[in-house]
Enzyme design. Structure first.
Site, short mmCIF file in Angstrom:
data_model
loop_
_atom_site.label_atom_id
_atom_site.label_comp_id
_atom_site.label_asym_id
_atom_site.label_seq_id
_atom_site.Cartn_x
_atom_site.Cartn_y
_atom_site.Cartn_z
N ILE A 12 16.26 9.99 18.65
CA ILE A 12 14.99 9.37 17.95
C ILE A 12 15.19 9.36 16.28
CG2 ILE A 12 13.35 11.64 17.89
CD1 ILE A 12 14.53 12.54 20.22
N ILE A 62 26.67 18.41 9.09
CA ILE A 62 25.92 19.22 9.48
C ILE A 62 26.69 20.84 9.19
CG2 ILE A 62 23.58 18.70 10.23
CD1 ILE A 62 23.83 20.05 12.71
N THR A 135 13.49 20.93 21.69
CA THR A 135 12.96 20.89 23.03
C THR A 135 12.48 21.53 23.94
OG1 THR A 135 14.17 19.55 25.24
CG2 THR A 135 15.26 21.24 23.89
N ASP A 136 11.47 21.40 24.88
CA ASP A 136 10.75 21.57 26.17
C ASP A 136 11.76 22.29 27.20
OD1 ASP A 136 11.08 19.27 27.03
OD2 ASP A 136 9.24 18.84 28.39
N GLU A 137 13.30 21.91 26.92
CA GLU A 137 14.39 22.49 27.85
C GLU A 137 14.36 23.51 27.34
OE1 GLU A 137 17.49 20.32 28.74
OE2 GLU A 137 16.71 18.37 28.74
N TYR A 160 22.74 23.18 27.30
CA TYR A 160 22.49 22.66 26.83
C TYR A 160 21.11 23.35 25.44
CZ TYR A 160 18.71 18.65 24.18
OH TYR A 160 18.10 18.89 23.61
N SER A 163 21.70 26.17 23.66
CA SER A 163 22.18 26.02 21.92
C SER A 163 21.35 25.72 21.46
CB SER A 163 23.39 25.08 22.07
OG SER A 163 23.31 23.32 22.61
N LYS A 164 19.92 25.32 22.29
CA LYS A 164 18.99 24.39 21.09
C LYS A 164 18.02 25.99 21.27
CE LYS A 164 17.96 20.89 19.93
NZ LYS A 164 17.94 20.25 18.99
N ASN A 190 12.41 11.94 25.94
CA ASN A 190 11.37 10.71 24.93
C ASN A 190 12.03 9.39 25.76
OD1 ASN A 190 11.16 11.25 21.18
ND2 ASN A 190 11.00 12.53 23.23
N LYS A 199 21.51 8.16 29.49
CA LYS A 199 20.26 8.66 29.85
C LYS A 199 19.59 8.57 30.32
CE LYS A 199 20.86 12.51 26.44
NZ LYS A 199 20.50 12.21 25.20
N GLY A 292 21.75 23.26 38.37
CA GLY A 292 21.44 24.26 37.48
C GLY A 292 20.07 22.61 37.29
N HIS A 293 19.76 22.46 38.35
CA HIS A 293 19.11 21.65 37.35
C HIS A 293 17.89 21.37 37.79
CE1 HIS A 293 18.13 16.84 38.47
NE2 HIS A 293 17.35 17.04 37.11
P1 NAD Z 1 21.28 11.68 20.14
O1 NAD Z 1 22.52 12.28 21.34
O2 NAD Z 1 20.76 10.04 20.20
O3 NAD Z 1 21.65 11.72 19.26
C1 NAD Z 1 21.84 13.29 17.37
C2 NAD Z 1 22.13 12.10 15.76
O4 NAD Z 1 22.95 13.95 15.97
C3 NAD Z 1 23.89 10.80 16.18
O5 NAD Z 1 23.59 10.40 15.85
C4 NAD Z 1 24.67 12.36 16.06
O6 NAD Z 1 26.14 11.06 15.39
C5 NAD Z 1 24.60 13.33 15.40
N1 NAD Z 1 25.59 14.38 15.56
C6 NAD Z 1 26.05 15.58 16.34
N2 NAD Z 1 26.61 16.29 15.54
C7 NAD Z 1 26.33 16.37 14.48
C8 NAD Z 1 26.94 16.86 13.38
N3 NAD Z 1 27.54 17.53 13.77
N4 NAD Z 1 26.43 17.02 12.28
C9 NAD Z 1 25.66 15.32 11.76
N5 NAD Z 1 25.19 14.49 12.90
C10 NAD Z 1 25.65 14.86 14.15
O7 NAD Z 1 19.69 12.98 19.62
P2 NAD Z 1 18.74 12.59 20.34
O8 NAD Z 1 18.16 11.78 21.84
O9 NAD Z 1 18.28 11.47 19.09
O10 NAD Z 1 17.99 13.69 19.79
C11 NAD Z 1 17.20 14.37 18.18
C12 NAD Z 1 17.41 15.45 18.48
O11 NAD Z 1 15.48 16.02 19.24
C13 NAD Z 1 18.00 16.66 19.61
O12 NAD Z 1 18.27 17.42 18.64
C14 NAD Z 1 17.29 16.58 20.41
O13 NAD Z 1 17.82 18.33 20.94
C15 NAD Z 1 15.91 16.27 20.59
N6 NAD Z 1 15.20 16.25 21.57
C16 NAD Z 1 15.73 15.34 22.41
C17 NAD Z 1 14.83 14.22 23.49
C18 NAD Z 1 15.09 13.11 23.75
O14 NAD Z 1 14.39 13.38 25.02
N7 NAD Z 1 16.20 12.61 23.39
C19 NAD Z 1 13.75 15.36 23.62
C20 NAD Z 1 13.27 16.74 23.47
C21 NAD Z 1 14.02 17.02 21.77
P1 TYD Z 2 18.34 12.76 31.00
O1 TYD Z 2 17.96 11.70 30.76
O2 TYD Z 2 19.45 13.14 31.34
O3 TYD Z 2 16.62 13.92 30.46
P2 TYD Z 2 16.72 15.76 30.72
O4 TYD Z 2 18.04 16.18 31.39
O5 TYD Z 2 17.27 15.72 28.83
O6 TYD Z 2 15.64 15.84 31.03
O7 TYD Z 2 17.47 13.24 32.86
C1 TYD Z 2 16.13 12.58 32.50
C2 TYD Z 2 16.11 13.27 34.78
O8 TYD Z 2 16.82 12.07 34.75
C3 TYD Z 2 16.89 13.98 35.30
O9 TYD Z 2 15.83 14.80 35.52
C4 TYD Z 2 17.86 14.07 35.32
C5 TYD Z 2 18.22 12.91 35.86
N1 TYD Z 2 18.79 11.60 35.82
C6 TYD Z 2 18.96 11.41 37.34
O10 TYD Z 2 18.58 11.49 38.29
N2 TYD Z 2 20.42 10.61 38.00
C7 TYD Z 2 21.23 10.22 35.63
O11 TYD Z 2 22.43 8.86 35.97
C8 TYD Z 2 21.38 10.71 34.60
C9 TYD Z 2 21.84 10.60 33.70
C10 TYD Z 2 19.78 12.22 34.56
#
Ligand code: NAD
Ligand code: TYD
Length: 354
Positions: A12, A62, A135-137, A160, A163-164, A190, A199, A292-293
């Site tokens: 993101i 960070i 996150t919504d989680e 996870y 921690s958020k 996303n 993911k 814990g899904h």
């Molecule tokens: P990502 O794992 O793709 O990217 C995380 C980035 O943070 C990486 O580039 C990594 O190198 C960097 N990073 C990790 N530890 C670090 C540290 N200690 N110092 C500096 N940089 C560090 O994650 P993402 O999917 O892009 O998510 C970004 C944010 O959005 C996260 O905070 C996540 O919790 C939140 N979020 C993600 C989703 C999603 O669907 N992906 C949804 C809601 C919220």
């Molecule tokens: P994920 O992309 O890991 O996001 P989040 O756990 O943050 O929602 O997973 C999305 C959904 O897909 C979640 O319900 C777990 C499921 N999932 C599978 O069924 N198989 C997989 O291999 C992965 C990575 C996720």
């Protein structure tokens, strides 16, 4: 406007860099990223020369307080957006330590650095904003009915999410105790370009292209609310520019889908785009469920719509096809991020130059 954005080499964060530099020709952005397994400097390689002039990249953690003090000393940041995090639930189930270190302690270090730089006598420098990307989680799991609103209690159910939630509490404490002008955004799942292939969506695309099994956890009836990443970026920009300090804003796609249904639609589009007869539902394998899904996430995004006029613009069908096309055109990207080849390239070609 000058921004400090953390986690810029992740999924993101990199999309946000493009969104901001494309949209505001006066914006200057400093990106900080540790380049963990999930961060790829190459994700930022498509910046235009003009955008590159307004962007500087710093590799760092960070949690590195000296580095943060140096950055805040060098630059007069008007905004901070914190994307940096460990973000994968399955990894947190395996080992949560780094999730607590980065997501909780790292957020605290960043808040302290911003607070120190923005405090001015008894008050605060005007017009500053810290945005915590959450996150919504953090709200836990829903039953069949209902939506998460900003008033829903925090009830995280995996390391996870916990921690958020911990980070969110610290951000709110900095606002309430010290007056730090901070907002929190809580977004649903996303999808889009540059998502690390652990993911659900990019993993399923890669496995299907390789004719490998598609692991669906448990019965596959878990529900997620999918949002195109650029819609999320627009929402974060609005909160950064116009969000009310101390407020939380939920962001969601109004797009709930069961995992199994999502995988079926993905296979349909991928089959059509490639014409490969081996890509089909026969590849789906039900595997052991994630411990814990969470069963269902769904967001009520009424507040950000009413206050800031935001709503998602990308319909899921179009967004999914666009995303699949991106992964088809960037198959070598997927393999390079998995193998760590991009990181090795960065270390050989950039890190040595400082
Ligand atoms: P990502 O794992 O793709 O990217 C995380 C980035 O943070 C990486 O580039 C990594 O190198 C960097 N990073 C990790 N530890 C670090 C540290 N200690 N110092 C500096 N940089 C560090 O994650 P993402 O999917 O892009 O998510 C970004 C944010 O959005 C996260 O905070 C996540 O919790 C939140 N979020 C993600 C989703 C999603 O669907 N992906 C949804 C809601 C919220
Ligand atoms: P994920 O992309 O890991 O996001 P989040 O756990 O943050 O929602 O997973 C999305 C959904 O897909 C979640 O319900 C777990 C499921 N999932 C599978 O069924 N198989 C997989 O291999 C992965 C990575 C996720």
């Amino acid at each position: 406007m000058k921004l400090l954005v953390t986690g810029v080499a992740g999924f993101i964060g990199s999309n946000f860099v493009y969104h901001m530099l494309e949209g505001d020709p006066a914006l200057v952005l400093v990106g900080l990223d540790k380049l963990t397994y999930a961060g790829n400097y190459d994700n930022l390689s498509r910046l235009t020369p003009d955008q590159r002039d307004r962007f500087s990249f710093v590799r760092g953690d960070i949690n590195d307080r000296a580095l943060l003090a140096q950055l805040f000393g060098q630059h007069d940041f008007e905004g901070v957006v914190n994307f940096a995090a460990e973000s994968h639930v399955d990894r947190a189930i395996h080992d949560a330590q780094v999730f607590l270190t980065t997501n909780v302690l790292g957020t605290h270090a960043l808040l302290e650095a911003a607070a120190r730089a923005w405090r001015s006598g008894a008050g605060w420098l005007a017009g500053r904003r810290y945005v915590q990307v959450s996150t919504d989680e953090v709200y836990g799991s829903l039953g069949q009915q209902g939506f998460f609103s900003e008033r829903s209690p925090l009830a995280p159910r995996n390391p996870y999410a916990a921690s958020k939630a911990g980070a969110d509490h610290i951000v709110q404490a900095f606002h309430h105790t010290f007056g730090l002008p901070a907002c929190i955004t809580r977004c649903s799942n996303n999808y889009g370009p540059y998502q690390f292939p652990e993911k659900l969506i990019p993993l399923m695309i890669r496995n299907a292209l390789r004719h490998e099994p598609l692991p669906v956890y448990g019965d596959g009836r878990q529900i997620r609310d999918w949002l195109y990443v650029r819609d999320h970026c627009r929402a974060i920009e609005l909160v950064l520019r116009r969000g009310r300090p101390g407020e939380v804003y939920n962001i969601g796609g109004h797009n709930e889908l069961e995992n199994l249904e999502l995988v079926r639609r993905l296979l349909q589009v991928l089959g059509q785009r490639t014409g490969d007869p081996a890509i089909g539902e026969g590849l789906i394998r039900h595997v052991a469920d994630r411990p814990g899904h969470d069963r269902r996430y769904a967001i009520d995004a009424g507040k950000i719509q009413a206050e800031l006029g935001w709503e998602p613009l990308t319909r899921f069908e179009g967004g999914l096809t666009q995303t699949i096309d991106w992964y088809l055109s960037n198959r070598e990207w997927t393999e390079r991020v998995i193998s760590g080849e991009y990181l090795a390239f960065y270390e050989q070609n950039y890190a040595a130059r400082g």
